[in-house]
Write a protein that holds these residues in place. Structure first.
Motif, PDB file in Angstrom:
ATOM      1  N   ASP A 220       9.224  -8.783 -28.190  1.00 51.42           N
ATOM      2  CA  ASP A 220       9.069 -10.166 -28.643  1.00 51.42           C
ATOM      3  C   ASP A 220      10.377 -10.722 -29.189  1.00 51.42           C
ATOM      4  O   ASP A 220      10.693 -11.918 -28.989  1.00 51.42           O
ATOM      5  CB  ASP A 220       7.983 -10.242 -29.723  1.00 51.42           C
ATOM      6  CG  ASP A 220       6.597  -9.993 -29.160  1.00 51.42           C
ATOM      7  OD1 ASP A 220       6.408 -10.242 -27.953  1.00 51.42           O
ATOM      8  OD2 ASP A 220       5.719  -9.527 -29.917  1.00 51.42           O
ATOM      9  N   GLU A 221      11.161  -9.888 -29.863  1.00 54.73           N
ATOM     10  CA  GLU A 221      12.427 -10.368 -30.426  1.00 54.73           C
ATOM     11  C   GLU A 221      13.394 -10.791 -29.332  1.00 54.73           C
ATOM     12  O   GLU A 221      14.203 -11.714 -29.532  1.00 54.73           O
ATOM     13  CB  GLU A 221      13.039  -9.268 -31.285  1.00 54.73           C
ATOM     14  CG  GLU A 221      12.212  -8.905 -32.519  1.00 54.73           C
ATOM     15  CD  GLU A 221      12.787  -7.712 -33.251  1.00 54.73           C
ATOM     16  OE1 GLU A 221      13.828  -7.178 -32.776  1.00 54.73           O
ATOM     17  OE2 GLU A 221      12.217  -7.300 -34.282  1.00 54.73           O
ATOM     18  N   LEU A 222      13.344 -10.127 -28.192  1.00 61.19           N
ATOM     19  CA  LEU A 222      14.237 -10.461 -27.073  1.00 61.19           C
ATOM     20  C   LEU A 222      13.658 -11.542 -26.168  1.00 61.19           C
ATOM     21  O   LEU A 222      14.280 -11.892 -25.159  1.00 61.19           O
ATOM     22  CB  LEU A 222      14.528  -9.205 -26.247  1.00 61.19           C
ATOM     23  CG  LEU A 222      15.308  -8.094 -26.985  1.00 61.19           C
ATOM     24  CD1 LEU A 222      15.351  -6.841 -26.127  1.00 61.19           C
ATOM     25  CD2 LEU A 222      16.719  -8.578 -27.302  1.00 61.19           C
TER      26      LEU A 222
ATOM     27  N   VAL B 205      14.232  -1.834 -22.108  1.00 61.29           N
ATOM     28  CA  VAL B 205      13.416  -1.610 -23.308  1.00 61.29           C
ATOM     29  C   VAL B 205      12.328  -0.586 -23.025  1.00 61.29           C
ATOM     30  O   VAL B 205      12.041   0.299 -23.848  1.00 61.29           O
ATOM     31  CB  VAL B 205      12.815  -2.934 -23.805  1.00 61.29           C
ATOM     32  CG1 VAL B 205      11.952  -2.697 -25.046  1.00 61.29           C
ATOM     33  CG2 VAL B 205      13.900  -3.949 -24.110  1.00 61.29           C
ATOM     34  N   ASN B 206      11.721  -0.678 -21.841  1.00 60.96           N
ATOM     35  CA  ASN B 206      10.680   0.294 -21.474  1.00 60.96           C
ATOM     36  C   ASN B 206      11.241   1.720 -21.426  1.00 60.96           C
ATOM     37  O   ASN B 206      10.603   2.674 -21.882  1.00 60.96           O
ATOM     38  CB  ASN B 206      10.073  -0.073 -20.122  1.00 60.96           C
ATOM     39  CG  ASN B 206       9.226  -1.337 -20.189  1.00 60.96           C
ATOM     40  OD1 ASN B 206       8.824  -1.782 -21.272  1.00 60.96           O
ATOM     41  ND2 ASN B 206       8.958  -1.935 -19.040  1.00 60.96           N
ATOM     42  N   HIS B 207      12.442   1.859 -20.855  1.00 60.61           N
ATOM     43  CA  HIS B 207      13.058   3.185 -20.782  1.00 60.61           C
ATOM     44  C   HIS B 207      13.391   3.716 -22.181  1.00 60.61           C
ATOM     45  O   HIS B 207      13.252   4.918 -22.440  1.00 60.61           O
ATOM     46  CB  HIS B 207      14.325   3.125 -19.935  1.00 60.61           C
ATOM     47  CG  HIS B 207      14.062   2.859 -18.481  1.00 60.61           C
ATOM     48  ND1 HIS B 207      12.877   3.175 -17.875  1.00 60.61           N
ATOM     49  CD2 HIS B 207      14.859   2.307 -17.505  1.00 60.61           C
ATOM     50  CE1 HIS B 207      12.924   2.828 -16.592  1.00 60.61           C
ATOM     51  NE2 HIS B 207      14.124   2.305 -16.346  1.00 60.61           N
ATOM     52  N   LEU B 208      13.815   2.822 -23.072  1.00 59.95           N
ATOM     53  CA  LEU B 208      14.115   3.249 -24.434  1.00 59.95           C
ATOM     54  C   LEU B 208      12.828   3.676 -25.157  1.00 59.95           C
ATOM     55  O   LEU B 208      12.818   4.680 -25.893  1.00 59.95           O
ATOM     56  CB  LEU B 208      14.803   2.114 -25.199  1.00 59.95           C
ATOM     57  CG  LEU B 208      15.243   2.443 -26.630  1.00 59.95           C
ATOM     58  CD1 LEU B 208      16.213   3.615 -26.649  1.00 59.95           C
ATOM     59  CD2 LEU B 208      15.882   1.207 -27.275  1.00 59.95           C
ATOM     60  N   MET B 209      11.744   2.932 -24.943  1.00 57.60           N
ATOM     61  CA  MET B 209      10.458   3.348 -25.500  1.00 57.60           C
ATOM     62  C   MET B 209      10.046   4.714 -24.959  1.00 57.60           C
ATOM     63  O   MET B 209       9.552   5.582 -25.705  1.00 57.60           O
ATOM     64  CB  MET B 209       9.382   2.312 -25.160  1.00 57.60           C
ATOM     65  CG  MET B 209       9.418   1.036 -25.977  1.00 57.60           C
ATOM     66  SD  MET B 209       8.058  -0.073 -25.507  1.00 57.60           S
ATOM     67  CE  MET B 209       6.640   0.942 -25.906  1.00 57.60           C
ATOM     68  N   ASP B 210      10.279   4.909 -23.669  1.00 57.63           N
ATOM     69  CA  ASP B 210       9.910   6.174 -23.045  1.00 57.63           C
ATOM     70  C   ASP B 210      10.719   7.331 -23.635  1.00 57.63           C
ATOM     71  O   ASP B 210      10.218   8.450 -23.784  1.00 57.63           O
ATOM     72  CB  ASP B 210      10.126   6.090 -21.534  1.00 57.63           C
ATOM     73  CG  ASP B 210       9.387   7.173 -20.779  1.00 57.63           C
ATOM     74  OD1 ASP B 210       8.298   7.578 -21.226  1.00 57.63           O
ATOM     75  OD2 ASP B 210       9.901   7.640 -19.750  1.00 57.63           O
TER      76      ASP B 210
ATOM     77  N   ALA C 253       8.581   0.598 -33.057  1.00 58.50           N
ATOM     78  CA  ALA C 253       9.670  -0.321 -33.420  1.00 58.50           C
ATOM     79  C   ALA C 253      10.336  -0.892 -32.167  1.00 58.50           C
ATOM     80  O   ALA C 253      10.701  -2.082 -32.123  1.00 58.50           O
ATOM     81  CB  ALA C 253      10.686   0.408 -34.285  1.00 58.50           C
ATOM     82  N   THR C 254      10.514  -0.065 -31.149  1.00 58.44           N
ATOM     83  CA  THR C 254      11.102  -0.554 -29.899  1.00 58.44           C
ATOM     84  C   THR C 254      10.170  -1.526 -29.197  1.00 58.44           C
ATOM     85  O   THR C 254      10.607  -2.501 -28.567  1.00 58.44           O
ATOM     86  CB  THR C 254      11.429   0.626 -28.974  1.00 58.44           C
ATOM     87  OG1 THR C 254      12.202   1.593 -29.693  1.00 58.44           O
ATOM     88  CG2 THR C 254      12.202   0.183 -27.750  1.00 58.44           C
TER      89      THR C 254
END
Length: 666
Positions: A212-214, A188-193, A206-207
């Motif tokens: 919290d959803e995961l 998730v952090n990489h996707l945010m990046d 949004a990412t």
């Protein structure tokens, strides 16, 4: 009982006691004064004896010493040495950098290696970084995908994040759920990046909500990526809200988070806030790294605090940190901001080249051209331009010194600030005529005379020649054309100013900015050209109207409003139309009209601008003195009273009491 005679005698004795005490006190004081005078005389005698002994000793040494008789040549040389001017002591020692004993790190040598590193992130599965192909994992069959684990997907998402391909990173993230791989916090952090690197704040937020959803808990990298996205999108207030939330959650902010926040403060001209963050990091959290020190050197350069920058640079060496090429460019820029550190800027450059093998790039020379413009040293600026030309002809497309629009913008400011003097004219006239014709600052494709122009007309003529050479090769910008216009205004060669303002910008499709209008209004003020001033003022009002319309919005979202406001402030700083700058132009326009005996319209300009903008403050009366004096000259009392009413009154300075008149009645 006591007899009457005894009582009378007793009373006489008591009455005489004060008289006796007074006599004793006077006698003691007199004797003490005499002792004081004797001690003082004794000291004087001792000092006189010492003086006589010193004179006797001096005469004895003079008789024993053999002095050679000085001739007229020796006397003349001594007089010349005494009459010579005292040399200026450099503020920075010649071996300043060498004494620090630090190493240098040239980041430009590793640019290609950094791009090639993306291809090796997946080990045996290479990733190609290009503009046409996304970072993907080659598979020979569908079974290879089933064998991938969460670490493989994390590396794939990270590779696409470095390549600024958020859509491909999103596809890789979706594949995890397709093949029953549970997404990790790192993925998730990489996707945010990936979204943050692509400057997509909406999807970055949004990412962040997916954490919290995961059922995951955000860590320092999650917050750091979101802070970077807020700062990149000029939403500094939201970044600080997140920063405080981190500290309240007992999460220690990392160095990159501090660096991003400091960078955002500097871009928003909040220098004090940047120093507050830097000091907080040093005292409570982390030892600053190279990036943090370089940012704070830039903060010093913005305010011309050279001494503070040098102290910070020494602190950097004390932490055993390796300054980069960017660090040195910023340090030279700090010296370039101050004319009294002009020589030190070139001294630092020379030390880095000769002692440490540091090769200056285009940014370095552009910075030195800025120093030349502040020092009004056109001669040195021409030598810098020649060095850049020669490097281009020597290295071709691989040259790091090819002049760009910034180079010529700074160069034209050198021509604008330069003022030929009578001394320079006499020195050049004493030279032989052949010297100027046989030698020149020349390269294969460019040519400049060796002598600096000694007349204002020649300064403009040389600037015109350079402009004709570059108009086909250099991108035209508002700053470049404005600086070229300012050369003609500053050198008082105003015949082409109107043509440049009216036609040259349109010829290259370049939009004027507020700095252009400011310099043109200054020209109108100097020449008392009321007609041209009205034309420039109307163009300026149209410019402001288009800027305001660009940022008009009907959205009710606070996030969008903050984003638009941040973009508006950034553009206002770049183009020069912040509130105080608009006020300065209104004052300049009013003073220009007043010089043309139009005091009524001068006052109308001022009052209309104050009504139009609620954030604009009333000017001080001393700024409006041309209008005020013209009202007195034309006996326009009504306009003068109204002007005094709307302006801020200056406090009266207290007079010198030495010459203050005193009325005496005696």
């Amino acid at each position: 009982m006591l007899s009457r005679t005894y009582l009378l005698r007793r009373s006489n004795v008591l009455n005489r006691q004060p008289f006796l005490l007074n006599n004793l006190a006077r006698t003691f004081a007199t004797s003490k004064k005499k002792r004081g005078l004797q001690e003082e005389r004794t000291k004087q005698v001792i000092e006189e004896i010492k003086r006589l002994e010193y004179e006797l000793e001096s005469k004895t040494k003079q008789k024993s010493a053999s002095f050679e008789r000085m001739d007229d040549q020796d006397i003349a040389s001594i007089y010349k040495e005494l009459a010579a001017p005292i040399p200026v002591k450099p503020k920075i020692n010649i071996n300043y950098l060498e004494s620090l004993r630090i190493k240098f790190l040239d980041t430009r040598q590793h640019i290609e290696q950094q791009h090639a590193a993306v291809a090796q992130l997946l080990g045996d599965a290479p990733v190609e970084k290009s503009n046409d192909s996304p970072a993907t994992i080659p598979t020979d069959s569908a079974s290879n995908i089933h064998n991938l684990n969460v670490q493989d997907f994390e590396q794939l998402i990270y590779a696409n994040a470095l390549a600024k391909r958020p859509l491909e990173a999103e596809k890789a993230f979706d594949l995890m759920t397709t093949y029953n791989v549970t997404p990790s916090l790192r993925s998730v952090n990489h996707l945010m990046d990936a979204y943050a690197n692509a400057n997509d704040l909406e999807h970055t937020i949004a990412t962040f909500k997916r954490v919290d959803e995961l059922g995951l808990k955000p860590d320092i990298f999650t917050y750091g990526t979101l802070v970077k996205a807020f700062v990149t999108n000029k939403r500094l207030d939201d970044a600080f809200v997140l920063f405080e939330k981190m500290k309240n959650s007992s999460i220690i902010p990392s160095q990159p988070i501090f660096s991003n926040l400091i960078s955002g403060c500097l871009k928003a001209n909040k220098v004090e806030k940047a120093w507050e963050l830097f000091d907080s990091m040093r005292l409570s959290y982390h030892q600053p790294d190279e990036v943090s020190f370089t940012l704070m050197l830039h903060a010093c350069a913005k305010r011309g605090e050279v001494e503070r920058a040098l102290n910070l640079f020494e602190d950097m060496a004390g932490y055993q940190l390796y300054p980069t090429d960017v660090t040195f460019n910023v340090l030279i820029n700090a010296c370039a901001k101050r004319p009294d550190y002009y020589n030190e800027a070139f001294s630092l450059l020379d030390q880095m080249k000769t002692s440490y093998g540091f090769q200056p790039d285009k940014i370095t020379y552009n910075t030195l051209l800025t120093a030349c413009s502040r020092k009004k040293d056109l001669k040195q600026a021409r030598y810098i331009l020649q060095a850049m030309w020669q490097d281009v002809e020597k290295n071709g497309s691989e040259s790091l010194l090819k002049p760009d629009s910034t180079t010529y913008t700074n160069l034209f400011w050198c021509y604008a600030s330069y003022h030929p003097t009578a001394t320079q004219n006499q020195q050049q006239q004493q030279r032989k005529p052949k010297a100027a014709s046989t030698s020149a600052l020349s390269t294969e494709h460019n040519l400049l005379p060796v002598d600096v122009p000694n007349k204002r007309s020649l300064v403009v003529k040389e600037a015109d020649r350079i402009f004709k050479q570059i108009e086909q090769d250099v991108k035209m910008t508002p700053a470049l054309l404005t600086s070229f216009l300012t050369v003609h205004i500053s050198q008082k060669q105003t015949s082409k100013c109107v043509d440049i303002y009216s036609n040259l910008f349109n010829k290259y499709g370049v939009e004027k900015d507020a700095f252009t209008f400011e310099h043109m209004l200054q020209l109108c003020y100097n020449t008392k050209d009321k007609t041209l001033a009205w034309k420039v003022w109307e163009d300026y009002q149209d410019f402001l109207e288009t800027r305001n319309k660009r940022f008009e919005t009907n959205t009710s979202s606070e996030i969008e409003k903050k984003t638009i406001e941040a973009e508006k402030n950034a553009l206002a700083i770049k183009e020069g139309w912040r509130d105080f700058q608009q006020q300065n132009l209104a004052v300049l326009m009013a003073n220009t009209l007043a010089r043309s005996n139009d005091t009524k319209n001068a006052l109308n300009i001022l009052t209309s601008e104050l009504r139009r903008s609620s954030s604009m403050q009333a000017p001080r009366l001393r700024e409006m003195m041309p209008v005020y004096n013209k009202c007195i000259q034309l006996e326009d009392d009504q306009t003068k009273k109204e002007l005094v009413r709307i302006c801020i009154q200056d406090l009266k300075r207290p007079g010198n009491s030495k010459y203050k008149r005193v009325n005496r009645n005696d």
